[in-house]
Design a protein around this motif. Structure first.
Motif, PDB file in Angstrom:
ATOM      1  N   UNK A  12       0.841  -1.189   0.000  1.00 45.79           N
ATOM      2  CA  UNK A  12       0.000   0.000   0.000  1.00 45.79           C
ATOM      3  C   UNK A  12       0.878   1.241   0.000  1.00 45.79           C
ATOM      4  N   UNK A  13       0.606   2.154   0.927  1.00 39.28           N
ATOM      5  CA  UNK A  13       1.407   3.378   1.015  1.00 39.28           C
ATOM      6  C   UNK A  13       2.697   3.144   1.809  1.00 39.28           C
ATOM      7  N   UNK A  14       2.747   2.046   2.575  1.00 40.69           N
ATOM      8  CA  UNK A  14       3.898   1.833   3.442  1.00 40.69           C
ATOM      9  C   UNK A  14       4.687   0.598   3.051  1.00 40.69           C
ATOM     10  N   UNK A  15       5.090  -0.177   4.044  1.00 41.05           N
ATOM     11  CA  UNK A  15       5.839  -1.384   3.741  1.00 41.05           C
ATOM     12  C   UNK A  15       5.467  -2.485   4.726  1.00 41.05           C
ATOM     13  N   UNK A  16       5.811  -3.708   4.357  1.00 49.24           N
ATOM     14  CA  UNK A  16       5.526  -4.862   5.203  1.00 49.24           C
ATOM     15  C   UNK A  16       6.848  -5.581   5.455  1.00 49.24           C
ATOM     16  N   UNK A  17       7.028  -6.051   6.683  1.00 50.95           N
ATOM     17  CA  UNK A  17       8.260  -6.736   7.038  1.00 50.95           C
ATOM     18  C   UNK A  17       8.090  -8.247   6.865  1.00 50.95           C
ATOM     19  N   UNK A  18       8.984  -8.857   6.104  1.00 48.44           N
ATOM     20  CA  UNK A  18       8.989 -10.317   5.980  1.00 48.44           C
ATOM     21  C   UNK A  18      10.210 -10.817   6.734  1.00 48.44           C
ATOM     22  N   UNK A  19       9.983 -11.684   7.712  1.00 46.02           N
ATOM     23  CA  UNK A  19      11.098 -12.154   8.544  1.00 46.02           C
ATOM     24  C   UNK A  19      11.893 -13.244   7.830  1.00 46.02           C
ATOM     25  N   UNK A  20      13.162 -13.294   8.130  1.00 44.80           N
ATOM     26  CA  UNK A  20      14.027 -14.336   7.574  1.00 44.80           C
ATOM     27  C   UNK A  20      14.443 -15.263   8.701  1.00 44.80           C
ATOM     28  N   UNK A  44      12.732  13.206  -6.210  1.00 47.94           N
ATOM     29  CA  UNK A  44      11.983  12.280  -7.072  1.00 47.94           C
ATOM     30  C   UNK A  44      10.704  11.833  -6.380  1.00 47.94           C
ATOM     31  N   UNK A  45       9.631  11.593  -7.148  1.00 47.76           N
ATOM     32  CA  UNK A  45       8.425  10.998  -6.551  1.00 47.76           C
ATOM     33  C   UNK A  45       8.784   9.597  -6.022  1.00 47.76           C
ATOM     34  N   UNK A  46       8.136   9.163  -4.920  1.00 44.14           N
ATOM     35  CA  UNK A  46       8.464   7.847  -4.345  1.00 44.14           C
ATOM     36  C   UNK A  46       8.395   6.720  -5.370  1.00 44.14           C
ATOM     37  N   UNK A  47       7.431   6.811  -6.299  1.00 42.80           N
ATOM     38  CA  UNK A  47       7.306   5.747  -7.298  1.00 42.80           C
ATOM     39  C   UNK A  47       8.573   5.657  -8.152  1.00 42.80           C
ATOM     40  N   UNK A  48       9.019   6.807  -8.680  1.00 46.07           N
ATOM     41  CA  UNK A  48      10.243   6.834  -9.496  1.00 46.07           C
ATOM     42  C   UNK A  48      11.416   6.270  -8.700  1.00 46.07           C
TER      43      UNK A  48
END
Ligand SMILES: [Zn+2]
Length: 499
Positions: free
Chosen positions: A124-132, A328-332
């Motif tokens: 979405x607008x943020x991020x998700x943490x995937x554990x290793x 830069x825009x976050x997308x770029x």
């Protein structure tokens, strides 16, 4: 076996169900020599030309660990926020398979090199943490080639041991992903991080990044169902497609009252489906035991810290910096930093031509288009940053228009020649001579009375057609601003007919 008919939603997961996904990724380390012997790791050499008694597992030989491989593995672990163990050990993973010259693989079992890490994927607008969960060192196997489309119908099979003994890290995630897209994003991020820190070239088509997928489905709130494993998926798109297929298959099995069997499945890229490879082996089937030929791997904490300090700026940090420093825009910023080579090309170009947004548009547009169409990796951009900067400067000072610039760009990539040379030779300089453009404008108006009438009735779009006619008449070289201005002058405002 029947084709599945359950249609996944856009997320790749059918309504009323949840997927639980974990990935095991094998990454070939970019070392010059193999994990336990001095044989070369060069890709594409004649079969069995890079082998010795150690990697062939002949009797009476002793493996010696490759320090560079250990260093790269530690680097990978630190870049993935893992805790690195100062004490780990090598184990023998025993199984009988033709591409395993020793009948065992040297790996790490209960005491891996590193674990307890994570990486962040966009959500979405943020991020998700995937554990290793863990990261361990092991050696690669050889490669079999079957004299038919598959192993069952092959009259004979050949084995190439050049790959046997090449160092790998296996990176095992927790089952923290819940859609095929998240799995793809995880793999993309992992690849970017490995490339940034120079751990691996991650060429999927050469097998230096390979992925096994674990997946199960459940009703929301319930315990995870039985999982299946999909072996050796070797493209980002393959990961997404294989998962969408397998999730739909499991849901269909469960919805029709059946049970999902724990098994290993194979992803058939061509047919777009998975099928049974073998029923699940369990860890105890491998009869793991500590390798008696190798002492435990004891690492000096100071050395680990030294490696930590040598880590380069990683993708997330670089993305943030592009937003902050270049506006830069976050997308770029995300698109460009997804590849270290692309990011470096962007930065080099900006250094010579300090207009970050213009450069970003070109890198995301034309550069990536050219790479896609020619099947090249970002490391293989056939153009110097300074050459692109020169082209952009020509557009800026009006020497050529955008349309011509794109055409010249392609030619620069194909021939390695520079923009001014191509423009001069082909006479592509932008025409701003008003008298000349005016003639073309008048001709276009005279030749298209119906379009002119449309425009005057208020159809603004009709102007685009006339612009196109003028561009054609000037072989694409007219200054578009001048063309627009002159056309509007001649035609008056749209919708003003009869006023
Ligand atoms: Zn060898």
């Amino acid at each position: 076996m029947n084709e599945v008919s359950v249609r996944p939603r856009e997320t790749g997961v059918p309504a009323g169900w949840e997927a639980v996904i974990g990935l095991e990724v094998h990454v070939e380390l970019s070392t010059a020599s193999k994990m336990f012997c001095p044989c070369s790791t060069r890709f594409g050499a004649p079969p069995n030309s890079q082998v010795c008694p150690v990697c062939l597992g002949l009797p009476g030989v002793l493996p010696v660990p490759n320090r560079q491989a250990v260093e790269l593995a530690v680097k990978a672990a630190l870049a993935l926020n893992c805790r690195v163990a100062t004490y780990s050990k090598f184990d023998r993973k025993n199984y009988f398979y033709p591409d395993m010259p020793k009948n065992y693989q040297i790996s790490q079992y209960d005491l891996p090199l590193a674990g307890d890490g994570y990486l962040e994927i966009p959500a979405g607008q943020g991020s998700k943490r995937v554990r290793i969960r863990r990261l361990h060192l092991e050696e690669d196997t050889g490669k079999s080639m079957h004299a038919a489309d598959d192993i069952v119908t092959a009259r004979y099979s050949l084995v190439d041991f050049n790959r046997a003994g090449i160092p790998l890290v296996e990176i095992v995630s927790e089952p923290d992903m819940s859609t095929p897209e998240e799995a793809r994003l995880y793999l993309e991020k992992l690849k970017a991080i490995m490339q940034y820190c120079g751990v691996s070239d991650c060429r999927m088509e050469e097998g230096s990044l390979r992925c096994d997928i674990n997946v199960s489905v459940r009703r929301p709130g319930q315990e995870a169902g039985t999982r299946t494993e999909i072996k050796n998926v070797n493209s980002f798109r393959g990961v997404e497609r294989a998962l969408a297929y397998e999730i739909a298959r499991q849901v269909e099995v469960l919805e029709s009252g059946g049970e999902v069997e724990q098994e290993t499945r194979h992803w058939d890229e061509g047919a777009g489906r998975t099928h049974t490879l073998r029923t699940k082996e369990y860890a105890h089937d491998y009869r793991y035991f500590p390798d008696p030929d190798l002492p435990p791997l004891v690492l000096d904490p100071a050395w680990i810290e030294e490696i930590r300090r040598s880590l380069p700026e990683l993708p997330d940090a670089r993305r943030e910096r592009y937003i902050r420093e270049f506006g830069l825009p976050p997308y770029d910023a995300a698109v460009i930093t997804a590849s270290r080579a692309l990011a470096e090309f962007f930065e080099e170009t900006v250094r010579v031509y300090p207009q970050p947004k213009t450069v970003s548009n070109w890198v995301m547009g034309e550069v990536r288009r050219y790479l896609n169409e020619s099947g090249l990796e970002p490391e293989e951009i056939p153009l110097q940053p300074a050459a692109l900067a020169e082209l952009l400067a020509m557009v800026e000072r009006g020497a050529i228009n955008m349309r011509v610039a794109k055409q010249v760009f392609t030619e620069m990539c194909q021939t390695g020649r520079l923009a001014p040379e191509i423009v001069r030779e082909k006479g592509l300089e932008q025409v701003s001579d008003e008298a000349l453009i005016e003639r073309a404008v008048e001709e276009a108006i005279a030749a298209n009375p119906a379009v002119v009438a449309d425009y005057r009735k208020g159809r603004e779009k009709a102007l685009g057609f006339l612009v196109g006619q003028v561009m054609k008449a000037t072989r694409g070289k007219a200054n578009p601003q001048v063309v627009n201005r002159l056309l509007r002058d001649r035609l008056g405002l749209p919708g003003t007919e009869g006023v």
